[in-house]
Design an enzyme around this catalytic site. Structure first.
Site, PDB file in Angstrom:
ATOM      1  N   GLY A 191       0.844  -1.205   0.000  1.00 13.94           N
ATOM      2  CA  GLY A 191       0.000   0.000   0.000  1.00 13.94           C
ATOM      3  C   GLY A 191       0.869   1.242   0.000  1.00 13.94           C
ATOM      4  O   GLY A 191       1.997   1.211  -0.493  1.00 13.94           O
ATOM      5  N   VAL A 195       0.849   4.711   5.404  1.00 11.51           N
ATOM      6  CA  VAL A 195       0.410   3.571   6.219  1.00 11.51           C
ATOM      7  C   VAL A 195       1.589   2.608   6.435  1.00 11.51           C
ATOM      8  O   VAL A 195       1.703   1.994   7.499  1.00 11.51           O
ATOM      9  CB  VAL A 195      -0.807   2.857   5.585  1.00 11.51           C
ATOM     10  CG1 VAL A 195      -1.217   1.647   6.405  1.00 11.51           C
ATOM     11  CG2 VAL A 195      -1.988   3.825   5.475  1.00 11.51           C
ATOM     12  N   GLY A 196       2.481   2.541   5.462  1.00  5.67           N
ATOM     13  CA  GLY A 196       3.687   1.717   5.631  1.00  5.67           C
ATOM     14  C   GLY A 196       4.437   2.101   6.896  1.00  5.67           C
ATOM     15  O   GLY A 196       4.919   1.246   7.646  1.00  5.67           O
ATOM     16  N   GLU A 213       5.667  -3.319   0.626  1.00  9.10           N
ATOM     17  CA  GLU A 213       5.562  -3.179  -0.839  1.00  9.10           C
ATOM     18  C   GLU A 213       4.847  -1.864  -1.086  1.00  9.10           C
ATOM     19  O   GLU A 213       3.615  -1.796  -1.044  1.00  9.10           O
ATOM     20  CB  GLU A 213       4.773  -4.359  -1.414  1.00  9.10           C
ATOM     21  CG  GLU A 213       5.457  -5.714  -1.261  1.00  9.10           C
ATOM     22  CD  GLU A 213       6.561  -5.939  -2.293  1.00  9.10           C
ATOM     23  OE1 GLU A 213       6.544  -5.253  -3.342  1.00  9.10           O
ATOM     24  OE2 GLU A 213       7.435  -6.785  -2.052  1.00  9.10           O
ATOM     25  N   CYS A 247       0.756  -0.068  -9.170  1.00 11.36           N
ATOM     26  CA  CYS A 247       1.910   0.467  -8.432  1.00 11.36           C
ATOM     27  C   CYS A 247       3.136   0.630  -9.317  1.00 11.36           C
ATOM     28  O   CYS A 247       3.929   1.530  -9.104  1.00 11.36           O
ATOM     29  CB  CYS A 247       2.239  -0.427  -7.247  1.00 11.36           C
ATOM     30  SG  CYS A 247       2.526  -2.133  -7.709  1.00 11.36           S
TER      31      CYS A 247
END
Ligand code: NAD
Length: 437
Positions: A191, A195-196, A213, A247
């Site tokens: 994502g 948020v990572g 990722e 992505c």
């Protein structure tokens, strides 16, 4: 205890029982996961259509056939990948005769997989292939932004897989936050990088290793004197698939001013070839996932000059395939990952300027080059850093299961696919055996 505690405890108990370790259990689970895909192709495509208006051929290829290939490749090689690897006996000369040493993989335990909405099936279940192949139990957290896909997976997984070993927890931020408070043995997150960071902070509390990722702005360098019809066709195919919500999609193009002008024309033709005069009417063109992302991407249409496209329809969450020219490095479209069907072209004087531009920005998930010149390829590969690099065809590197797929720096850490997934979801244990003589 709340529901999440109960679920995670159950998966931990299963792991401790040793049930997931034998090769036969792993192979059985992978075979059943394969059945899930082959027996539910239509239902998966229906859910993806409901969530993202994903064209059926694209849904079959990317969210059904791709995971099946990953499973087949894993089933074919798993035993060989798991074999202990001995070190050369010359390294043991200081030990008693007959000593041996090597490495062997052991599963980590109970892992958490958190997936995004853009490829909501593939990005949840391909990591699961690695988690199961490595002998782990797993909690799966699909994205709440694609509710039809999330509900379908939550319904299907218990019908196919060992329910004491794999569980789906649906939900958004509250559920993910509750999950992240648990101690997992690995967290695999796909994502955005905001948020990572939340995931990595939560993981740090338990010293849990993470695979992140993430995304970023993947540049494309187009050399002069290349066949622009081919380049435009491949850019149109890879940039506008899934309405740009990929992505590793090309994010922007760097090329010299003369090539830029010719590329504008070639791209207009390539997009019309693919999607017709009005892409809104094309079955092959997707939609933006929700209003929030629609508003975010629409706001980027004001940068530079619109070469073609630029049209949008909020009620239909439609944004036309759009190319922007004369874009400046500090325009809004260049300040964030676009993640939508908008392709800016920036003029640079030469390769040196392109490399400097790339290196002035965060390390991207992918970098692409269209050039016939070997020295240019070498310079792009050696003088820049990115998760992966592809010449001649964007995105395709991720379909080669033996290539590690992952980012570097701001685009992520760790990698998966094929044997790299075994490494991601295992501990590589050192082992020494010295005879008692
Ligand atoms: P998203 O909004 O679906 O978020 C991903 C996951 O994080 C979801 O499961 C969501 O529930 C969870 N989440 C959201 N907010 C949270 C919070 N505050 N706390 C805890 N969990 C939270 O997806 P997204 O991030 O918008 O996806 C797009 C991004 O993902 C892009 O940057 C894209 O490049 C990147 N991406 C990377 C890959 C890759 O393989 N490297 C693949 C797809 C997408």
């Amino acid at each position: 205890m709340n529901d999440i505690d109960v679920v995670v405890d159950r998966l931990r108990a299963t792991f401790r029982s040793g049930r997931t370790k034998p090769l036969v259990w792993r192979r059985t689970q992978l075979t059943k996961l394969r059945d899930l895909f082959t027996e539910n192709r239509e239902a998966i495509a229906d859910a993806l259509h409901a969530d993202l208006r994903k064209p059926r051929p694209e849904a079959y290829a990317v969210e059904v056939d791709f995971p099946i290939k990953e499973i087949d490749h894993t089933l074919e090689h798993l035993e060989q990948w798991l074999a202990p690897e001995p070190v050369a006996s010359s390294a043991l000369a200081h030990l008693p005769a007959g000593s041996t040493a090597g490495t062997q993989y052991e599963p980590l335990g109970t892992v958490l997989v958190i997936a995004p909405w853009n490829y909501p099936v593939q990005l949840l279940l391909v990591p699961l292939v690695g988690a199961l192949a490595a002998g782990n139990t797993a909690v799966l957290k699909p994205s709440e932004l694609t509710p039809a896909s999330s509900a379908l997976i939550a319904a299907l997984i218990p019908r196919y897989l060992d329910s004491d070993a794999v569980t789906v927890i649906e939900g958004g931020v509250p559920e993910t936050t509750a999950l992240l408070a648990q101690r997992f043995d690995h967290i695999f997150y796909t994502g955005n990088s905001t948020v990572g960071r939340i995931v990595m902070r939560a993981a740090a509390e338990h010293l849990t290793p993470v695979t992140l990722e993430l995304g970023g702005k993947s540049p494309v360098f187009v050399d002069r004197d290349v066949d622009l019809a081919v380049v435009a066709g491949r850019l149109a195919e890879t940039k506008f698939r899934n309405a740009g919500q990929t992505c590793v999609a090309p994010d922007y193009v760097l090329t010299d001013p003369v090539t830029a002008r010719a590329l504008e024309v070639a791209l207009a033709e390539a997009v019309e070839d693919r999607y017709g005069r009005d892409p809104q009417c094309s079955d092959g063109y997707g939609r933006i996932v929700n209003e929030r992302h629609f508003d975010r991407v629409s706001a980027l249409l004001g940068s530079g000059r619109v070469v073609f496209g630029g049209r949008s329809d909020r009620a239909d969450r439609y944004i036309a395939p759009t190319v922007l020219a004369d874009v400046k490095p500090d325009d809004p479209v260049m300040r964030e990952e676009i993640f939508g069907p908008v392709l800016p072209i920036l003029a640079v004087a030469d390769l040196d300027e392109a490399i400097a531009f790339i290196n002035d920005h965060d390390k991207p998930l992918a970098l692409y080059g269209f050039t016939e010149n070997e020295a240019t390829r070498r310079r792009l590969a050696e003088e820049t850093s990115s998760g992966g690099i592809g010449f001649g065809l964007p995105i395709a590197h991720l379909r080669i299961p033996e290539l590690p797929f992952g980012g570097v720096g701001e685009s992520g850490m760790g990698a998966y696919h094929g044997r790299n997934s075994i490494a991601a979801f295992s501990h590589r244990k050192a082992r020494l055996d010295v005879p008692l003589r």
